[in-house]
Design a protein around this motif. Structure first.
Motif, PDB file in Angstrom:
ATOM      1  N   GLU A   1     -35.701  82.138  58.780  1.00 36.73           N
ATOM      2  CA  GLU A   1     -35.702  80.783  59.499  1.00 36.73           C
ATOM      3  C   GLU A   1     -35.129  79.744  58.706  1.00 36.73           C
ATOM      4  OE1 GLU A   1     -38.759  78.253  61.904  1.00 36.73           O
ATOM      5  OE2 GLU A   1     -39.760  79.358  59.950  1.00 36.73           O
ATOM      6  N   ASP A   2     -35.074  79.649  57.282  1.00 39.16           N
ATOM      7  CA  ASP A   2     -34.125  78.826  56.472  1.00 39.16           C
ATOM      8  C   ASP A   2     -32.941  78.970  56.586  1.00 39.16           C
ATOM      9  OD1 ASP A   2     -36.887  77.594  55.543  1.00 39.16           O
ATOM     10  OD2 ASP A   2     -36.933  78.659  53.529  1.00 39.16           O
ATOM     11  N   ILE A   3     -32.393  80.223  56.542  1.00 34.90           N
ATOM     12  CA  ILE A   3     -31.009  80.542  56.662  1.00 34.90           C
ATOM     13  C   ILE A   3     -30.503  79.964  58.089  1.00 34.90           C
ATOM     14  CG2 ILE A   3     -29.346  82.462  56.889  1.00 34.90           C
ATOM     15  CD1 ILE A   3     -30.989  83.852  55.073  1.00 34.90           C
ATOM     16  N   ALA A   4     -31.394  80.510  59.181  1.00 31.77           N
ATOM     17  CA  ALA A   4     -31.068  79.838  60.548  1.00 31.77           C
ATOM     18  C   ALA A   4     -30.975  78.430  60.734  1.00 31.77           C
ATOM     19  CB  ALA A   4     -32.372  80.394  61.510  1.00 31.77           C
ATOM     20  N   THR A   5     -32.087  77.577  60.066  1.00 30.75           N
ATOM     21  CA  THR A   5     -32.073  76.132  60.094  1.00 30.75           C
ATOM     22  C   THR A   5     -30.625  75.662  59.457  1.00 30.75           C
ATOM     23  OG1 THR A   5     -34.284  76.112  59.966  1.00 30.75           O
ATOM     24  CG2 THR A   5     -33.093  74.126  59.370  1.00 30.75           C
ATOM     25  N   GLY A   6     -29.954  76.215  58.340  1.00 32.06           N
ATOM     26  CA  GLY A   6     -28.792  75.916  57.642  1.00 32.06           C
ATOM     27  C   GLY A   6     -27.635  76.319  58.779  1.00 32.06           C
ATOM     28  N   PHE A   7     -27.647  77.403  59.378  1.00 31.67           N
ATOM     29  CA  PHE A   7     -26.654  77.788  60.245  1.00 31.67           C
ATOM     30  C   PHE A   7     -26.726  76.808  61.592  1.00 31.67           C
ATOM     31  CE2 PHE A   7     -26.245  82.766  59.668  1.00 31.67           C
ATOM     32  CZ  PHE A   7     -25.749  82.316  58.155  1.00 31.67           C
TER      33      PHE A   7
ATOM     34  N   PHE B   1     -22.751  77.640  51.337  1.00 31.54           N
ATOM     35  CA  PHE B   1     -23.587  76.824  50.029  1.00 31.54           C
ATOM     36  C   PHE B   1     -25.042  76.822  50.475  1.00 31.54           C
ATOM     37  CE2 PHE B   1     -19.448  74.348  48.914  1.00 31.54           C
ATOM     38  CZ  PHE B   1     -18.967  75.462  48.245  1.00 31.54           C
ATOM     39  N   THR B   2     -25.233  76.417  51.879  1.00 34.65           N
ATOM     40  CA  THR B   2     -26.451  76.377  52.240  1.00 34.65           C
ATOM     41  C   THR B   2     -27.258  77.711  52.289  1.00 34.65           C
ATOM     42  OG1 THR B   2     -25.932  74.259  53.697  1.00 34.65           O
ATOM     43  CG2 THR B   2     -28.229  75.597  54.410  1.00 34.65           C
TER      44      THR B   2
END
Length: 168
Positions: free
Chosen positions: A127-133, A58-59
């Motif tokens: 970076e946004d995807i990585a922050t979510g992970f 979802f993120t």
């Protein structure tokens, strides 16, 4: 059929050793995250899978929803020219596979350059995807991937092997 909705692959231009052919991180719609390591011939030398909570997906999807407008206009191939240290491939369901050399070098292109603009946009999206992970124990950077072994553990994939008997 389980569909992959996100792929990030890193391939170094000059491997440090024969087993350093890069890696790939794949998120599937069935809430499985798979990590693959490659040798320099791009053969898989390690495959680990992780069951993740649906919030990871979802993120990720929320990040993609905010980027759809510019992703439709992004160049599918962005090269720095000679001397790239690495190449990455970014696969986002519904878009072509993006091939990007050296984020850092592309982002240094002059202000107003389309390549620099989209490199910065993709870098920020990654970076946004990585922050979510990261909220769930996974660390993804443009050149690395690892996980917090105190929070998440890979599971063993069940492989089915067929044996064929020779006819006499």
């Amino acid at each position: 059929m389980n569909q992959t909705i996100f792929v990030y692959a890193y391939v170094p231009s000059v491997p440090r050793d024969p087993s350093d052919g890069g890696f790939s991180v794949n998120l599937s719609e069935n809430d499985t995250l798979t990590f693959l390591r490659f040798d320099t011939s791009q053969n898989v030398i390690q495959e680990l899978s992780f069951a993740v909570v649906p919030e990871v997906r979802f993120t990720y999807l929320a990040c993609i929803d905010t980027a759809r407008g510019w992703l439709n206009n992004m160049y599918p191939v962005m090269r720095v020219g000679q001397g790239a240290r690495y190449t990455c491939r970014v696969g986002i369901d519904g878009f072509p596979l993006f091939l990007i050399e050296d984020f850092e070098e592309l982002m240094k292109c002059p202000f107003g350059s389309g390549r620099a603009h989209y490199a910065r946009m993709m870098y920020n999206l990654l970076e946004d995807i990585a922050t979510g992970f990261n909220k769930f124990g996974f660390t993804l950077t443009p050149t690395s991937f690892y996980w917090d072994r105190n929070r998440v553990q890979p599971f063993e994939k069940q492989h089915t092997f067929r044996s064929f008997k020779e006819k006499a």
